[in-house]
Motif scaffolding. Structure first.
Motif, PDB file in Angstrom:
ATOM      1  N   PRO A 256      18.791 -58.782-103.293  1.00 12.87           N
ATOM      2  CA  PRO A 256      18.423 -57.697-102.369  1.00 12.87           C
ATOM      3  C   PRO A 256      19.512 -57.096-101.596  1.00 12.87           C
ATOM      4  CG  PRO A 256      16.805 -59.561-102.184  1.00 12.87           C
ATOM      5  CD  PRO A 256      18.032 -60.209-102.840  1.00 12.87           C
TER       6      PRO A 256
ATOM      7  N   GLY B  11      11.359 -50.752-108.329  1.00 13.89           N
ATOM      8  CA  GLY B  11      12.438 -51.790-108.099  1.00 13.89           C
ATOM      9  C   GLY B  11      12.290 -52.110-106.645  1.00 13.89           C
ATOM     10  N   MET B  12      12.293 -51.063-105.815  1.00  9.67           N
ATOM     11  CA  MET B  12      12.505 -51.302-104.452  1.00  9.67           C
ATOM     12  C   MET B  12      12.222 -49.779-103.717  1.00  9.67           C
ATOM     13  SD  MET B  12      16.537 -51.580-104.230  1.00  9.67           S
ATOM     14  CE  MET B  12      17.605 -51.057-105.508  1.00  9.67           C
TER      15      MET B  12
ATOM     16  N   PHE C 212      13.907 -57.671-110.091  1.00 11.05           N
ATOM     17  CA  PHE C 212      15.301 -58.098-109.800  1.00 11.05           C
ATOM     18  C   PHE C 212      15.910 -59.161-110.574  1.00 11.05           C
ATOM     19  CE2 PHE C 212      14.972 -54.887-106.571  1.00 11.05           C
ATOM     20  CZ  PHE C 212      16.285 -55.092-105.644  1.00 11.05           C
TER      21      PHE C 212
ATOM     22  N   TYR D 256      11.178 -55.387-102.402  1.00 12.11           N
ATOM     23  CA  TYR D 256      11.717 -55.206-103.716  1.00 12.11           C
ATOM     24  C   TYR D 256      10.590 -56.158-104.625  1.00 12.11           C
ATOM     25  CZ  TYR D 256      13.345 -59.881-102.516  1.00 12.11           C
ATOM     26  OH  TYR D 256      13.746 -61.276-102.138  1.00 12.11           O
TER      27      TYR D 256
ATOM     28  N   TYR E 284      14.692 -47.068-107.327  1.00 10.16           N
ATOM     29  CA  TYR E 284      14.412 -47.030-105.916  1.00 10.16           C
ATOM     30  C   TYR E 284      13.462 -45.545-105.815  1.00 10.16           C
ATOM     31  CZ  TYR E 284      14.492 -45.898-100.904  1.00 10.16           C
ATOM     32  OH  TYR E 284      14.050 -45.904 -99.730  1.00 10.16           O
TER      33      TYR E 284
ATOM     34  N   ASP F 209      22.354 -52.004-107.327  1.00 16.28           N
ATOM     35  CA  ASP F 209      21.030 -52.566-107.866  1.00 16.28           C
ATOM     36  C   ASP F 209      20.278 -51.537-108.554  1.00 16.28           C
ATOM     37  OD1 ASP F 209      21.724 -55.104-106.418  1.00 16.28           O
ATOM     38  OD2 ASP F 209      20.351 -54.892-104.852  1.00 16.28           O
TER      39      ASP F 209
END
Length: 420
Positions: A155, A262-263, A148, A143, A178, A165
């Motif tokens: 997380p 972002g992740m 964030f 991440y 994502y 998130d």
């Protein structure tokens, strides 16, 4: 499995194989990304060390890119000129064709016992080990710490938290909240990680297969997993502007390194890629449906020895040397991969040196990791079908149940063809 059989059992650590003027041919994959760190340099150093102690044995190493190495070995075998050793991506077809030595015919008991058990088990075809693990990796959730912090989130540990998130990241204008790469490059990996994270401990199974190794791609849990992905991530615009079925892992990694993601699920190679670009990132275990995923996806590449030219004694002696702790550590540290032996893993886990410490999150996942069903000769066909078709399961108007059932039919057919 540890076997007391095999002539190599008495050879571990010997300085001579009792034979002279033998040349072993090894074909290996290149893990480097430039001439400066090509695997050829690793093998040249290791071979020089080995040959200095074994004057009657020469090791002739050819290193090819991952794009070419499996085909090169196949061409050599098909032409009747199999190498003595191959370090490539899959072994099952050669084992099924009766072309490989069993691991117990080559390796000392000490070497066999040192392999991590789930990797040795994955090297078995019909309950006998032919594939010798060479390098391993696992997956964790990467991440972007900066993104964030801007979104005021932490997380995730569950799917609901991941979706929340992602929504917060989307609200802050993040391009890929994502990143979901289900494109043809490596869709089978992203797919398996999600299947594992949607499987609870009670139901068992390992993503593509059940506990006895039978494909269950369209199990209700797997259908539920892709239904959630389609409805709660893709359908809500939380995976970015690219259709997941056309979005490749390499593109996702590049976007992460560019600060646009972002992740995402990632393997150790992303550490260096993101660090070079100055991205501040963290790594946590992959979220599961109701808590941290019970298993991470593990991947292993394989060493195998062909019987065509004989030389079992010399091959075994050389492999015992290859898998000495110092050599396993040297390779793992050079290429950011996980050791396949317990002894080297223990050293790396206890080390706070930078290259070792960076791999600790991945090492932590290894004991509970699940690997592709590489012991099935049908896996190549199934993997290709997943790469080609899984993206349709999350596409607008797509049906996860229909797509997974279609993949299950492909797997069942491939499996029955192999058995016949």
């Amino acid at each position: 499995m540890v076997s007391a059989l095999g002539m190599a059992a008495v050879l571990g650590g010997c300085g001579s194989t009792g034979s002279s003027d033998v040349t072993l041919r090894l074909v290996a994959a290149d893990y480097g990304d430039s001439a400066a760190n090509s695997s050829k340099k690793y093998w040249d150093n290791l071979v020089d060390d080995y040959e200095s102690q074994h004057p009657g044995v020469k090791i002739d190493v050819s290193v090819y890119s991952w794009n070419d190495v499996d085909r090169k070995v196949k061409d050599m075998v098909d032409a009747g000129h199999a190498p003595d050793l191959a370090q490539i991506g899959a072994y099952a077809d050669y084992a099924a064709a009766g072309k490989l030595y069993q691991a117990s015919e080559l390796l000392s008991i000490r070497t066999q016992a040192d392999f991590l058990s789930q990797l040795s088990d994955a090297g078995e075809w019909q309950h006998t080990q032919y594939g010798i693990p060479f390098a391993a990796s696992t997956r964790v959730l990467f991440y972007n710490k900066t993104l964030f912090a801007k979104a005021g989130i932490t997380p995730p540990t569950t799917w609901d938290e991941l979706a929340a998130d992602a929504a917060a990241l989307k609200d802050k204008g993040v391009k890929y909240p994502y990143a979901l790469p289900l494109g043809p490059e490596e869709a089978q990996a992203e797919t398996m990680q999600w299947l594992l994270s949607g499987t609870d401990a009670e139901s068992g199974g390992s993503g593509y297969t059940d506990d006895v190794g039978t494909y269950h791609i369209n199990s209700q849990q797997n259908v539920n997993t892709f239904t959630w992905l389609k409805d709660d991530l893709v359908g809500k615009g939380l995976t970015g502007p690219d259709a997941p079925g056309k979005f490749n892992r390499a593109d996702a990694f590049t976007a992460f390194a560019d600060g646009q993601v972002g992740m995402l699920n990632g393997h150790p190679a992303l550490i260096q890629q993101a660090t070079k670009k100055g991205v501040k990132f963290g790594m946590v275990p992959t979220p599961g449906r109701t808590g941290t995923s019970r298993a991470s996806m593990g991947v292993s590449d394989w060493m195998m020895a062909f019987k065509q030219n004989g030389h079992a004694e010399q091959i075994g002696d050389f492999l015992n040397f290859v898998y000495a702790e110092k050599n396993v550590l040297a390779f793992s540290r050079e290429y950011g991969l996980l050791p396949v032996t317990s002894s080297a893993s223990n050293v790396m886990s206890a080390s706070d040196a930078a290259p070792d410490k960076a791999l600790h999150p991945f090492l932590d996942q290894l004991p509970t990791s699940e690997l592709y069903p590489v012991g099935k000769t049908s896996w190549a066909a199934v993997s290709a079908a997943v790469k080609k078709g899984i993206g349709q399961a999350v596409a607008p108007g797509g049906s996860p149940s229909t797509i997974l059932t279609r993949l299950q039919a492909t797997a069942t057919t491939a499996d029955s063809n192999d058995a016949s």
